[in-house]
Design an enzyme around this catalytic site. Structure first.
Site, PDB file in Angstrom:
ATOM      1  N   SER A 122      -6.802  -7.945  -4.673  1.00  0.00           N
ATOM      2  CA  SER A 122      -7.132  -7.625  -3.288  1.00  0.00           C
ATOM      3  C   SER A 122      -8.499  -6.965  -3.253  1.00  0.00           C
ATOM      4  O   SER A 122      -9.110  -6.728  -4.295  1.00  0.00           O
ATOM      5  CB  SER A 122      -6.078  -6.677  -2.706  1.00  0.00           C
ATOM      6  OG  SER A 122      -6.209  -5.416  -3.337  1.00  0.00           O
ATOM      7  N   LYS A 123      -8.930  -6.668  -2.032  1.00  0.00           N
ATOM      8  CA  LYS A 123     -10.284  -6.141  -1.845  1.00  0.00           C
ATOM      9  C   LYS A 123     -10.571  -4.890  -2.671  1.00  0.00           C
ATOM     10  O   LYS A 123     -11.704  -4.644  -3.048  1.00  0.00           O
ATOM     11  CB  LYS A 123     -10.508  -5.823  -0.374  1.00  0.00           C
ATOM     12  CG  LYS A 123     -10.855  -7.055   0.423  1.00  0.00           C
ATOM     13  CD  LYS A 123     -11.217  -6.697   1.845  1.00  0.00           C
ATOM     14  CE  LYS A 123     -11.303  -7.965   2.668  1.00  0.00           C
ATOM     15  NZ  LYS A 123     -11.008  -7.790   4.053  1.00  0.00           N
ATOM     16  N   ARG A 124      -9.524  -4.129  -2.935  1.00  0.00           N
ATOM     17  CA  ARG A 124      -9.814  -2.883  -3.651  1.00  0.00           C
ATOM     18  C   ARG A 124     -10.224  -3.145  -5.100  1.00  0.00           C
ATOM     19  O   ARG A 124     -10.773  -2.282  -5.771  1.00  0.00           O
ATOM     20  CB  ARG A 124      -8.638  -1.905  -3.534  1.00  0.00           C
ATOM     21  CG  ARG A 124      -7.530  -2.134  -4.463  1.00  0.00           C
ATOM     22  CD  ARG A 124      -6.293  -1.336  -4.115  1.00  0.00           C
ATOM     23  NE  ARG A 124      -5.151  -2.042  -4.637  1.00  0.00           N
ATOM     24  CZ  ARG A 124      -4.795  -2.015  -5.910  1.00  0.00           C
ATOM     25  NH1 ARG A 124      -5.467  -1.298  -6.769  1.00  0.00           N
ATOM     26  NH2 ARG A 124      -3.765  -2.710  -6.329  1.00  0.00           N
TER      27      ARG A 124
END
Ligand code: GLU
Length: 475
Positions: free
Chosen positions: A240-242
């Site tokens: 994911s984006k993190r």
């Protein structure tokens, strides 16, 4: 049989690299077998699908060189056909109208949860006489799913996977408002598009059992399924984006080449011996589903960056020059004319040796599009002390007399250093700072030659004319 695969994204956001890898595998599998690769935009969820998200998918796929062999099919245009098939199932006795109200369904769910059972529809309208239908309620259509036996999928990646039919309830295929459910629409479309192989993320595996039941009820031949493991981050959680960039266009923005990203995504979960660098042509030649691993793939940004550097070095200089010019277009203080373009092109071979991304490449080429005085990096500024300036003054006199070819320049610089009892680097470094504003650049003789005598001398003159930036009162 012609192999036909498809990529079927839901246009609700960005083109995730997990999706891109699914598209790549479908593309390569089709090409490897001389078949066709198709694109279906699954935009039935009108509320969540946007034009912008569709554009992003098309742009991302085009950038990756994964163009479909037919115009994209928009699932939302096929609602009538989805309803037609649901009604055919109804007419054949493989489906039934369900008049259960939202309240009833909620109670059913709550009861199941209370008893520790999975929440399933209890089949209350399965065999009931439609004459008992309550007035004024629009029914949903449910599949009359088999209750005995099991559904087995011979998955081309996962191997045989099976579920007892008793575990699956009678799913809705057409909602009471006449719209198809996702599971139903996918089956009808895959059938009508003559898809032979469905390659998708393994998060769809459980859907496949239900979809298999629709194929069976319609008497349609099932495509072969291949569920590929999802991409995870270094910590093992779903990417994911993190973890970093996840959108294909974000990788483009960050200066990755499409061939490097494709190479990386291919190697992520697919292997052929030790081959790390795999061209598109080789990938088409070598790719098959038996090389796809079953374990989750872990995204490694450092490895991607390394691969990108390799592909950058192999990339065509004119193409990289165009990329760099485009990236520099927004940078203030540059003159992006034909002179700059010619300089960047001429110096591209050593420039691309040093860069890992197009962002780094553009940064390292920007000095070629500047007019003196150049902005100086902190290190370059510190280097240009009074002694260095004195040296540059003398050097300028030599350069005014030297032929501007790399060989002649290299010889002149060596002779100049020798005459002063200095190492070549002690001469090259201040010169580099003056010519480029930085302390790293391609070889100094090549840099000089590309700039040409007039520009090189103008840059040195600008340094000499400027106040001593190393003195304490300079700003
Ligand atoms: N539209 C689905 C998704 O974006 C994929 C459906 C499929 O591949 O069958 O996850």
């Amino acid at each position: 049989m012609t192999i036909r695969t498809r990529f079927a994204p839901s246009p609700t956001g960005l083109l995730h690299i997990g999706g891109a890898r699914t598209a790549l595998f479908n593309f390569l599998f089709a090409r490897h077998h001389g078949g066709q690769f198709l694109l279906r935009i699954e935009d039935t969820d009108r509320a969540r699908s946007t034009e912008a998200a569709i554009a992003v998918i098309l742009e991302g796929l085009a950038w990756l060189g994964l163009d479909p062999d037919e115009p994209p099919l928009f699932q939302s245009t096929r609602a009538a056909r989805h309803a037609e098939v649901a009604n055919a199932l109804l007419a054949a006795g493989h489906a039934y109208r369900c008049y259960a109200s939202a309240l009833e369904l909620r109670e059913m769910r709550e009861q199941a949860l209370k008893e520790g059972r999975p929440p399933r529809y209890d089949g209350r309208w399965r065999d009931r006489d439609p004459a008992e239908a309550p007035p004024g309620i629009a029914p949903a259509i449910r599949l009359k799913a088999p209750r005995e036996g099991e559904t087995v999928i011979e998955d081309l990646v996962q191997g045989p996977v099976r579920v007892a039919n008793a575990e699956l309830d009678d799913m809705i295929i057409l909602r009471s408002d006449g719209t198809p459910t996702y599971l139903h629409a996918v089956v009808v479309d895959d059938h009508d598009m003559a898809i032979t192989h469905v390659i998708r993320g393994d998060d769809h595996l459980t859907n496949t059992f239900r979809q298999a039941q629709i194929y069976q009820a319609m008497g349609w031949e099932r495509p072969r399924f291949a569920h590929i493991p999802l991409i995870h981050g270094a910590d093992g959680a779903k990417l994911s984006k993190r973890h970093g960039a996840v959108s294909v266009l974000e990788f483009r923005e960050q200066g990755f080449l499409p061939e490097a990203l494709c190479n990386y995504l291919l190697r992520l979960g697919w292997g052929h011996g030790d081959a790390e660098i795999v061209s598109r042509a080789d990938a088409i030649r070598l790719f098959d589903l038996d090389g796809v691993g079953r374990g989750a793939a872990r995204m490694d940004y450092a490895k991607l960056t390394h691969l990108n550097a390799v592909w950058l070095r192999a990339a065509d200089d004119a193409r990289l020059t165009a990329e760099v010019m485009a990236r520099l277009a927004g940078v203030p203080g540059l003159r992006l004319d034909d002179v700059a373009r010619a300089r960047i092109l001429a110096l591209m071979p050593p420039l691309k040796e040093r860069a890992r991304t197009l962002v780094e490449l553009a940064d390292s080429a920007a000095f070629l599009a500047r007019e003196p005085p150049l902005p100086l990096s902190e290190k370059a500024r510190a280097l240009l002390d009074p002694a260095a300036r004195a040296l540059l003054r003398d050097l300028a006199a030599v350069l005014a007399e030297t032929a501007f070819t790399p060989d002649a320049l290299a010889a002149a610089l060596r002779a100049f250093a020798e005459a002063r009892g200095k190492k070549l680097g002690e001469v090259a470094q201040p010169l580099r700072a003056a010519l480029t504003g930085a302390t790293t650049s391609p070889p100094i003789d090549a840099t000089l030659a590309v700039l040409g005598r007039a520009a090189a001398l103008a840059r040195i003159a600008a340094i000499l004319a400027a106040p001593d930036a190393t003195s304490p009162d300079a700003t």
